[in-house]
Enzyme design. Structure first.
Site, mmCIF file in Angstrom:
data_model
loop_
_atom_site.group_PDB
_atom_site.id
_atom_site.type_symbol
_atom_site.label_atom_id
_atom_site.label_comp_id
_atom_site.label_asym_id
_atom_site.label_seq_id
_atom_site.Cartn_x
_atom_site.Cartn_y
_atom_site.Cartn_z
ATOM 1 N N LYS A 1 55.311 -37.305 6.395
ATOM 2 C CA LYS A 1 54.207 -36.482 5.900
ATOM 3 C C LYS A 1 54.800 -35.157 5.446
ATOM 4 O O LYS A 1 55.879 -34.759 5.934
ATOM 5 C CB LYS A 1 53.223 -36.245 7.050
ATOM 6 C CG LYS A 1 51.842 -35.882 6.646
ATOM 7 C CD LYS A 1 50.939 -37.089 6.457
ATOM 8 C CE LYS A 1 49.558 -36.678 6.002
ATOM 9 N NZ LYS A 1 48.656 -37.815 5.838
ATOM 10 N N GLY B 1 29.506 -37.685 8.078
ATOM 11 C CA GLY B 1 30.352 -37.341 6.930
ATOM 12 C C GLY B 1 30.187 -38.345 5.806
ATOM 13 O O GLY B 1 30.673 -39.470 5.896
ATOM 14 N N VAL B 2 29.441 -37.916 4.761
ATOM 15 C CA VAL B 2 29.274 -38.820 3.619
ATOM 16 C C VAL B 2 30.034 -38.251 2.421
ATOM 17 O O VAL B 2 29.471 -37.869 1.406
ATOM 18 C CB VAL B 2 27.785 -39.101 3.298
ATOM 19 C CG1 VAL B 2 27.303 -40.292 4.093
ATOM 20 C CG2 VAL B 2 26.891 -37.886 3.570
ATOM 21 N N GLY B 3 31.335 -38.188 2.599
ATOM 22 C CA GLY B 3 32.230 -37.757 1.522
ATOM 23 C C GLY B 3 32.687 -38.997 0.783
ATOM 24 O O GLY B 3 31.936 -39.969 0.641
ATOM 25 N N HIS B 4 33.946 -38.982 0.334
ATOM 26 C CA HIS B 4 34.473 -40.114 -0.447
ATOM 27 C C HIS B 4 34.342 -41.430 0.303
ATOM 28 O O HIS B 4 33.710 -42.369 -0.154
ATOM 29 C CB HIS B 4 35.942 -39.864 -0.797
ATOM 30 C CG HIS B 4 36.113 -38.811 -1.834
ATOM 31 N ND1 HIS B 4 36.389 -37.500 -1.511
ATOM 32 C CD2 HIS B 4 36.042 -38.870 -3.168
ATOM 33 C CE1 HIS B 4 36.474 -36.796 -2.630
ATOM 34 N NE2 HIS B 4 36.260 -37.608 -3.645
ATOM 35 N N VAL B 5 34.986 -41.492 1.486
ATOM 36 C CA VAL B 5 34.994 -42.757 2.233
ATOM 37 C C VAL B 5 33.598 -43.063 2.766
ATOM 38 O O VAL B 5 33.125 -44.201 2.675
ATOM 39 C CB VAL B 5 36.003 -42.702 3.406
ATOM 40 C CG1 VAL B 5 36.020 -44.033 4.137
ATOM 41 C CG2 VAL B 5 37.405 -42.363 2.918
HETATM 42 P P1 NAD Z 1 35.924 -36.020 2.151
HETATM 43 O O1 NAD Z 1 36.353 -34.614 2.252
HETATM 44 O O2 NAD Z 1 35.589 -36.605 0.830
HETATM 45 O O3 NAD Z 1 34.625 -36.259 3.082
HETATM 46 C C1 NAD Z 1 34.451 -35.681 4.309
HETATM 47 C C2 NAD Z 1 32.972 -35.329 4.434
HETATM 48 O O4 NAD Z 1 32.726 -34.870 5.759
HETATM 49 C C3 NAD Z 1 32.537 -34.217 3.490
HETATM 50 O O5 NAD Z 1 31.369 -34.611 2.809
HETATM 51 C C4 NAD Z 1 32.281 -33.038 4.432
HETATM 52 O O6 NAD Z 1 31.256 -32.173 3.979
HETATM 53 C C5 NAD Z 1 31.863 -33.768 5.686
HETATM 54 N N1 NAD Z 1 31.973 -32.963 6.911
HETATM 55 C C6 NAD Z 1 32.863 -31.993 7.224
HETATM 56 N N2 NAD Z 1 32.602 -31.479 8.436
HETATM 57 C C7 NAD Z 1 31.513 -32.145 8.901
HETATM 58 C C8 NAD Z 1 30.745 -32.084 10.103
HETATM 59 N N3 NAD Z 1 31.029 -31.220 11.068
HETATM 60 N N4 NAD Z 1 29.695 -32.929 10.243
HETATM 61 C C9 NAD Z 1 29.375 -33.804 9.265
HETATM 62 N N5 NAD Z 1 30.064 -33.906 8.111
HETATM 63 C C10 NAD Z 1 31.105 -33.102 7.936
HETATM 64 O O7 NAD Z 1 37.043 -36.867 2.896
HETATM 65 P P2 NAD Z 1 37.284 -38.435 2.816
HETATM 66 O O8 NAD Z 1 38.365 -38.707 1.860
HETATM 67 O O9 NAD Z 1 35.981 -39.158 2.685
HETATM 68 O O10 NAD Z 1 37.892 -38.706 4.270
HETATM 69 C C11 NAD Z 1 37.059 -38.729 5.413
HETATM 70 C C12 NAD Z 1 37.931 -38.857 6.665
HETATM 71 O O11 NAD Z 1 38.685 -40.057 6.596
HETATM 72 C C13 NAD Z 1 38.960 -37.730 6.832
HETATM 73 O O12 NAD Z 1 39.140 -37.492 8.202
HETATM 74 C C14 NAD Z 1 40.232 -38.330 6.266
HETATM 75 O O13 NAD Z 1 41.386 -37.750 6.831
HETATM 76 C C15 NAD Z 1 40.080 -39.785 6.682
HETATM 77 N N6 NAD Z 1 40.811 -40.728 5.841
HETATM 78 C C16 NAD Z 1 40.549 -40.788 4.518
HETATM 79 C C17 NAD Z 1 41.233 -41.704 3.722
HETATM 80 C C18 NAD Z 1 40.946 -41.822 2.239
HETATM 81 O O14 NAD Z 1 41.364 -42.828 1.639
HETATM 82 N N7 NAD Z 1 40.252 -40.889 1.639
HETATM 83 C C19 NAD Z 1 42.185 -42.561 4.291
HETATM 84 C C20 NAD Z 1 42.410 -42.493 5.671
HETATM 85 C C21 NAD Z 1 41.716 -41.563 6.439
#
Ligand code: NAD
Length: 365
Positions: free
Chosen positions: A90, A190-194
């Site tokens: 990393k 958390g309704v972000g990307h994943v």
């Molecule tokens: P992202 O930033 O798109 O989504 C995260 C979401 O969580 C955001 O909408 C944010 O507003 C929300 N959030 C932050 N703090 C919060 C809280 N206290 N309560 C509720 N919601 C909250 O990130 P992502 O890419 O969707 O990844 C989500 C998680 O999965 C992260 O921990 C990331 O490390 C992990 N992850 C992601 C991937 C990937 O392919 N993107 C792969 C492995 C692990």
């Protein structure tokens, strides 16, 4: 990961890197572009170390070192348990991702990566976009997660979500005897990307869905779009649900939340969900909560990147591999039960066993 497993920041750098068994730590400094980065190579037994680069405005260098050591170790186990032929590494760039990014900074970073001659392959992590990756790729061939128009694998989130969905179904099979999620109540944090991609699978299963996000307008947008229920972010742990799916931050499984959570299963995408790996994995076991280890079920993203690294990227192949997370997870639950250990420990043992077996094989051949 947790206080217990984190490197002690009191000692010198050597003391810290030996604590978690790192192979190499490289400090990269280029005053012209303002680059200050640390690359941590944890283990290369299975292949070149691979894992993303995080850009973060760390308060101090100790914090950056601590983060990169912990994250690179996590990648070793994630890559091993996912059946990938890559080791764990990393990188962190110290700086504010909103104000301190320049083309020169990322091209300079790429030069340092190139200098490692393929021992470490980088990709995106928090604070890094595909645009930044394009700049890194101008100085090195040891970079993946490139945009699709550059022949890369693009956004890994859909594959991550699919893997998490597979892991969740395996957990349901173990807990309820059937992998159907129909009618089950879920709290999705958390309704972000994943989170959003995962939500689409859950809706097709006819689940009773509750979502929270840091941003209220995001919750509203998602509730309107998918007709699911919104919940205030701090109330998510108090819902009476079958499944808690952390898809936002790490360390949300802790002393406080474990007193409040009433679920049977914890399965989500967030990294480092357990505040303390051993204490909280044991607490889950005692409370009869089936915890699907994060570094196993969120491996879809690195699986996707892996198929770019080995060449001739094919998204279908990445999805096929991510589908195996179902079998891996179910097998892991069986092993944890057999050995009367928590599921996190079982996952660590599984990952370490593969590294040891392949390491011995490589030494013989
Ligand atoms: P992202 O930033 O798109 O989504 C995260 C979401 O969580 C955001 O909408 C944010 O507003 C929300 N959030 C932050 N703090 C919060 C809280 N206290 N309560 C509720 N919601 C909250 O990130 P992502 O890419 O969707 O990844 C989500 C998680 O999965 C992260 O921990 C990331 O490390 C992990 N992850 C992601 C991937 C990937 O392919 N993107 C792969 C492995 C692990």
């Amino acid at each position: 990961m947790n206080s217990q497993n984190l490197p002690n920041t009191e000692g010198g750098v050597f003391a810290q890197i030996s604590q978690l068994d790192h192979e190499q730590v490289v400090y990269c400094h280029d005053p012209e572009s303002g680059l200050k980065a640390i690359v941590a190579i944890h283990n290369t037994v299975l292949g070149p170390a691979a894992g993303g680069t995080r850009m973060w405005a760390y308060d101090n260098e100790q914090q950056a070192l601590r983060d990169v050591l912990r994250l690179s170790r996590g990648m070793t186990y994630k890559n091993a348990i996912s059946g990938l032929n890559i080791g764990g590494g990393k990188a962190v760039i110290i700086g504010d991702a909103r104000t301190q990014k320049t083309e020169a900074l990322f091209r300079s970073f790429g030069k340092f990566i190139e200098g490692l001659n393929g021992k470490y392959i980088t990709a995106e992590d928090v604070g890094i976009t595909t645009q930044d990756i394009e700049h890194v790729a101008m100085s090195t061939k040891y970079v993946a997660g490139k945009p699709e128009y550059m022949g890369g694998s693009g956004d890994p989130s859909p594959v991550t979500a699919y893997g998490v969905y597979m892991g969740m179904k395996a957990a349901a099979k173990k807990a309820y005897g059937s992998d159907s999620l129909s009618g089950k109540k879920i709290a999705l944090q958390g309704v972000g990307h994943v989170g959003e991609y995962l939500l689409e699978y859950l809706i097709k299963e006819n689940m009773d869905i509750y979502v929270s996000d840091f941003y209220e307008d995001r919750v509203k947008e998602i509730c309107n779009k998918y007709k699911v229920n919104g919940v205030e972010k701090d109330k998510i742990y108090d819902l009476d649900v079958d499944i808690y799916a952390p898809c936002a931050l790490g360390a949300t499984v802790n002393d406080d939340t474990l007193k409040r959570l009433k679920c049977d299963i914890i399965a989500g995408a967030a990294n480092n969900q357990l505040e303390d790996e051993q204490i909280h994995a044991n607490l889950c076991r005692e409370k009869n909560i089936l915890y699907a280890p994060d570094f196993l079920i969120n491996g879809g993203g690195i699986i996707n990147v892996y198929y770019e690294i080995i060449g001739n990227y094919n998204r279908e192949r990445a999805y096929k591999h991510a589908e195996k997370i179902y079998d891996y997870t179910f097998k892991l639950f069986e092993q944890a039960e057999q050995h009367a250990i928590n599921t996190h420990e079982a996952a660590l043992r599984m990952a370490k066993a593969r590294i040891e077996a392949i390491g011995k094989l490589k030494a013989r051949l």
